[in-house]
Design an enzyme around this catalytic site. Sequence first.
Site, PDB file in Angstrom:
ATOM      1  CB  CYS A  45      68.542  53.411  20.056  1.00  0.00           C
ATOM      2  SG  CYS A  45      66.981  54.159  19.621  1.00  0.00           S
TER       3      CYS A  45
HETATM    4  C1  BEZ Z   1      65.854  57.787  21.524  1.00  0.00           C
HETATM    5  O1  BEZ Z   1      66.815  57.589  22.237  1.00  0.00           O
HETATM    6  O2  BEZ Z   1      65.652  57.131  20.516  1.00  0.00           O
HETATM    7  C2  BEZ Z   1      64.859  58.837  21.901  1.00  0.00           C
HETATM    8  C3  BEZ Z   1      64.818  59.335  23.162  1.00  0.00           C
HETATM    9  C4  BEZ Z   1      63.882  60.285  23.506  1.00  0.00           C
HETATM   10  C5  BEZ Z   1      62.956  60.721  22.586  1.00  0.00           C
HETATM   11  C6  BEZ Z   1      63.005  60.213  21.308  1.00  0.00           C
HETATM   12  C7  BEZ Z   1      63.944  59.248  20.959  1.00  0.00           C
END
Ligand code: BEZ
Length: 212
Positions: A45
């Site tokens: 994100c």
């Molecule tokens: C994330 O960055 O939101 C994320 C990355 C890997 C697995 C789950 C969430």
Amino acid sequence: MSLRLGDIAPNFQAETTKGHIDFHEWLGTSWGMLFSHPADFTPVCTTELGKTALLAGEFAKRNTKVIAVSVDDLESHNKWIPDIEDVNHIKVNVPIIADEGRIVATLYDMIHPNASEKTTVRSVFIIGPDKKIKLTLTYPASTGRNFNELLRVLDSLQLAADHSLATPADWVKGENLIVVPAVPTDQIKGKYGVEPEIVKPYLRYVPASVVK
Ligand code: BEZ
């Protein structure tokens, strides 16, 4: 039931990092892109919000307002933004909706309990100036989206809406465009000022230069 193309994008009121909004009023007559991310302070994100900020000028050129959402609260978003700015060397001007009450997530079916009961998946909704949904896309938490692809889709959507033109597989800006089937072949020259390249009676190309 989940939202479908052509449905009116549900309206909502929300607190965002740029103040309180009524979604439809905020959209005004612009195109819009509403996209969810699973959670603040997560790696993928952080790159996605950075990329959106980097491409802010490209979305603006396409008259498209961009807004992010997750089920974190405003305090969390505001604490996270400096990290996004630090990592991506960019100012974050995109508003982020604080949807801890899951109002937006529920309206737009962004929580897929068999993937995660607690967080939103990576949804994208592109909304036209008529407030109708033009594109939906869902990615899992572990896959960051391609924001250049979203710009490409916006270009395609706007060509269809404004010029009755479609885009072929793997089209990139500048390549030939397809005249939609609703335009009869004998009207193409009058409408676009060029003779089409007719590959099949239903597959008619015109050059990108027909669009100013
Ligand atoms: C994330 O960055 O939101 C994320 C990355 C890997 C697995 C789950 C969430």
